[in-house]
Design a protein around this motif. Structure first.
Motif, PDB file in Angstrom:
ATOM      1  N   ARG A 296       0.675  -1.201  -0.120  1.00  0.00           N
ATOM      2  CA  ARG A 296       0.041  -0.063   0.092  1.00  0.00           C
ATOM      3  C   ARG A 296       0.713   1.284   0.183  1.00  0.00           C
ATOM      4  NH1 ARG A 296      -5.110  -1.243   4.160  1.00  0.00           N
ATOM      5  NH2 ARG A 296      -5.492  -3.629   3.505  1.00  0.00           N
ATOM      6  N   LEU A 299      -2.243   7.528  -2.368  1.00  0.00           N
ATOM      7  CA  LEU A 299      -2.534   7.605  -3.875  1.00  0.00           C
ATOM      8  C   LEU A 299      -3.835   8.612  -3.914  1.00  0.00           C
ATOM      9  CD1 LEU A 299      -5.347   5.908  -4.479  1.00  0.00           C
ATOM     10  CD2 LEU A 299      -3.798   4.075  -4.212  1.00  0.00           C
ATOM     11  N   ASP A 300      -3.816   9.425  -5.049  1.00  0.00           N
ATOM     12  CA  ASP A 300      -4.976  10.103  -5.501  1.00  0.00           C
ATOM     13  C   ASP A 300      -6.149   9.415  -6.072  1.00  0.00           C
ATOM     14  OD1 ASP A 300      -6.737  12.064  -6.178  1.00  0.00           O
ATOM     15  OD2 ASP A 300      -5.202  13.479  -6.928  1.00  0.00           O
ATOM     16  N   LEU A 301      -7.236   9.146  -5.344  1.00  0.00           N
ATOM     17  CA  LEU A 301      -8.398   8.518  -5.633  1.00  0.00           C
ATOM     18  C   LEU A 301      -8.715   8.983  -6.919  1.00  0.00           C
ATOM     19  CD1 LEU A 301      -9.709   5.667  -4.807  1.00  0.00           C
ATOM     20  CD2 LEU A 301     -11.147   7.261  -3.448  1.00  0.00           C
ATOM     21  N   LEU A 304      -6.802   8.275 -10.037  1.00  0.00           N
ATOM     22  CA  LEU A 304      -6.970   6.825 -10.293  1.00  0.00           C
ATOM     23  C   LEU A 304      -8.190   6.675 -11.122  1.00  0.00           C
ATOM     24  CD1 LEU A 304      -5.810   4.120 -10.217  1.00  0.00           C
ATOM     25  CD2 LEU A 304      -6.891   3.853  -8.104  1.00  0.00           C
ATOM     26  N   GLU A 330      -7.383  11.898  -1.420  1.00  0.00           N
ATOM     27  CA  GLU A 330      -6.206  11.328  -1.127  1.00  0.00           C
ATOM     28  C   GLU A 330      -6.675   9.754  -0.143  1.00  0.00           C
ATOM     29  OE1 GLU A 330      -3.016  13.226   0.260  1.00  0.00           O
ATOM     30  OE2 GLU A 330      -2.555  14.167  -1.972  1.00  0.00           O
ATOM     31  N   ASP A 334      -3.331  -0.368  -2.352  1.00  0.00           N
ATOM     32  CA  ASP A 334      -2.745  -1.016  -3.205  1.00  0.00           C
ATOM     33  C   ASP A 334      -3.416  -0.469  -4.671  1.00  0.00           C
ATOM     34  OD1 ASP A 334      -1.647  -2.527  -5.385  1.00  0.00           O
ATOM     35  OD2 ASP A 334      -2.144  -4.432  -4.355  1.00  0.00           O
ATOM     36  N   ALA A 335      -2.479   0.358  -5.478  1.00  0.00           N
ATOM     37  CA  ALA A 335      -3.080   1.003  -6.690  1.00  0.00           C
ATOM     38  C   ALA A 335      -3.451   0.138  -7.780  1.00  0.00           C
ATOM     39  CB  ALA A 335      -2.117   2.144  -7.172  1.00  0.00           C
ATOM     40  N   ASP A 336      -2.702  -0.965  -7.955  1.00  0.00           N
ATOM     41  CA  ASP A 336      -3.211  -2.054  -9.084  1.00  0.00           C
ATOM     42  C   ASP A 336      -4.445  -2.843  -8.386  1.00  0.00           C
ATOM     43  OD1 ASP A 336      -0.714  -1.538 -10.353  1.00  0.00           O
ATOM     44  OD2 ASP A 336       0.233  -3.006  -9.533  1.00  0.00           O
ATOM     45  N   ALA A 339      -7.375  -0.201  -8.916  1.00  0.00           N
ATOM     46  CA  ALA A 339      -7.375  -0.079 -10.451  1.00  0.00           C
ATOM     47  C   ALA A 339      -8.485  -1.327 -10.954  1.00  0.00           C
ATOM     48  CB  ALA A 339      -6.247   0.094 -11.166  1.00  0.00           C
ATOM     49  N   HIS A 418      -9.349  -3.181   2.061  1.00  0.00           N
ATOM     50  CA  HIS A 418      -8.660  -1.755   2.326  1.00  0.00           C
ATOM     51  C   HIS A 418      -9.400  -1.112   3.521  1.00  0.00           C
ATOM     52  CE1 HIS A 418      -6.648  -2.151  -1.669  1.00  0.00           C
ATOM     53  NE2 HIS A 418      -5.843  -1.211  -1.200  1.00  0.00           N
TER      54      HIS A 418
END
Length: 447
Positions: A296, A299-301, A304, A330, A334-336, A339, A418
């Motif tokens: 983790r 990240l900017d939601l 994304l 924000e 985990d960005a992947d 996504a 999350h």
């Protein structure tokens, strides 16, 4: 609980009978007193008439004027109307005015005159009559009331008071009983209300307990299914990933060989991409089975969400659908994995939208509860069939002929991993899927 008619009737009957009895007794006493007094007066009148007759028969030569065989009687013979001295000497002073007036009223040659006057607590009965020889005879007696008259009067008053007390007592008893009945009725009504409230509360608690039990049963069944899926996925991952890695390694080595035709190199690249897709699928299944996502980071939601919308934009445009993304916030995750979760939800919305429609994706702040961010993705499609909305997040549930039924299950698993959730709502012709995520923990964004 109303006061019973028999009780009311009995109390009223007692009061009425008591009043009637007292009235009859009082009337009887009153009549007895009146009759007794009338009889005494009648006897007094007869005694006076007899005395007048006796004195008139004896004449002036008769017995002395003050002597009479009747106790209390006064009588005598006068020489004429002016002979008042003998009259005054023969009667008490209280009688004198009445008798003098009576003698003065006697006319010569006239008849008998009489008078009845109340004196000294009694009735004075007096008569006077002329004699043939020129004299006047007179007689008078004071008729006193009966010695028991006062006792009878007191008895009459006592009966009247007793009757009034009886009526008052019956009335008070009736009022008291009515008040008691009213209080009892209120208590019973309150008890009935409390019992109804208690029954309603118990029914509500039972319904809530039943709902919780059903929910726990569903959660337990879901956990059992996920546990079984996890065991299967773990075995599949172990058996599939190693061969896939070996195949991927060999393809990469083949792609690096010199003099390889471009067509062959392109085929190898496509095969490598499919292997990576299969590897991601295995990773997604592991997430559904309960494995935590990867590393983790802040990240900017909003960024994304817009990036995923732009990536899916050309594919959506082929279907005549627009993807509109806005908002920002924000978080840490985990960005992947996020996504993939957003891709699955956006794809579902695009596939459900009618031609020429639009999918709106908005990042909003959640003010209530613990707070956080809400990614709301809405479309105007037909939605899930009624009664099956609770199944859309179950693994392998799908309404599409070519669907796998893992997209929304994977997205919810990623959201819950999350610390958030993914929910479904339908209203006013709009289908909304809401992915909630917590805010950035203090100090974690800077780290």
């Amino acid at each position: 609980m109303p006061l019973g008619r028999p009780i009311r009737h009995r109390l009223l009957s007692v009061a009425v009978l008591g009043l009637v009895t007292a009235g009859l007794a009082g009337d009887a006493l009153y009549r007895a007193i009146s009759v007794s007094q009338s009889q005494r007066m009648e006897r007094g009148r007869e005694a006076v008439r007899d005395e007048i007759d006796r004195l008139g028969f004896a004449g002036a030569a008769g017995l002395p004027a003050t002597i009479s065989p009747i106790v209390g009687m006064r009588g005598g013979v006068l020489a004429g109307p002016g002979d008042v001295e003998h009259l005054r000497a023969a009667v008490p002073a209280l009688w004198r005015p009445t008798l003098e007036a009576l003698v003065a009223r006697l006319a010569p040659g006239g008849g008998v005159v009489g008078d009845e006057v109340g004196l000294g607590g009694g009735q004075l009965v007096a008569r006077a009559a002329p004699l043939a020889g020129g004299g006047i005879v007179w007689a008078a007696v004071l008729v006193r009331p009966s010695p028991t008259l006062q006792s009878w009067r007191l008895l009459l008053v006592a009966l009247t008071v007793s009757a009034l007390l009886l009526v008052a007592s019956a009335s008070f008893s009736l009022v008291t009983l009515k008040r008691a009945a009213g209080s009892l009725r209120g208590a019973l009504a309150a008890l009935a209300d409390d019992r109804a409230v208690g029954v309603a509360t118990l029914a509500r608690h039972l319904a809530e307990a039943r709902r919780i039990q059903e929910q726990l049963g569903k959660d337990l069944a879901r956990q059992e299914r996920l546990a079984a899926l996890g065991r299967v996925v773990a075995g599949v991952a172990h058996e599939v990933r190693n061969p896939l890695a070996s195949i991927k390694l060999r393809l990469d080595l083949a792609a690096g060989a010199p003099g390889l035709p471009e067509a062959t190199r392109g085929a190898i690249g496509q095969a490598s991409a499919e292997i990576m897709r299969l590897d991601r699928l295995v990773a997604d299944l592991l997430i559904v089975a309960g494995r935590a996502p990867g590393r983790r980071a802040p990240l900017d939601l909003g960024a994304l969400l817009r990036a995923r919308g732009e990536a899916l934009g050309p594919w959506a445009a082929l279907r005549g659908i627009r993807i509109v993304a806005r908002g920002g916030g924000e978080t840490v995750g985990d960005a992947d994995a996020l996504a993939r979760a957003l891709d699955n939800v956006l794809r579902n919305a695009v596939e459900a939208s009618p031609d020429g429609g639009a999918v709106e994706a908005v990042v909003e702040v959640v003010e209530d509860g613990p707070g956080g961010w809400r990614v709301q993705i809405a479309d105007r499609g037909a939605g899930v069939p009624a009664g099956r909305a609770a199944e859309i997040f179950e693994p392998f549930f799908t309404t599409k002929p070519d669907g796998t039924g893992l997209g929304l299950a994977i997205s919810r698993a990623i959201a819950r991993a999350h610390g958030g959730d993914l929910t479904y709502a339908r209203g006013e012709g709009v289908t909304r899927l809401e992915l909630t995520l917590p805010r950035v923990p203090a100090g974690e964004a800077a780290a």
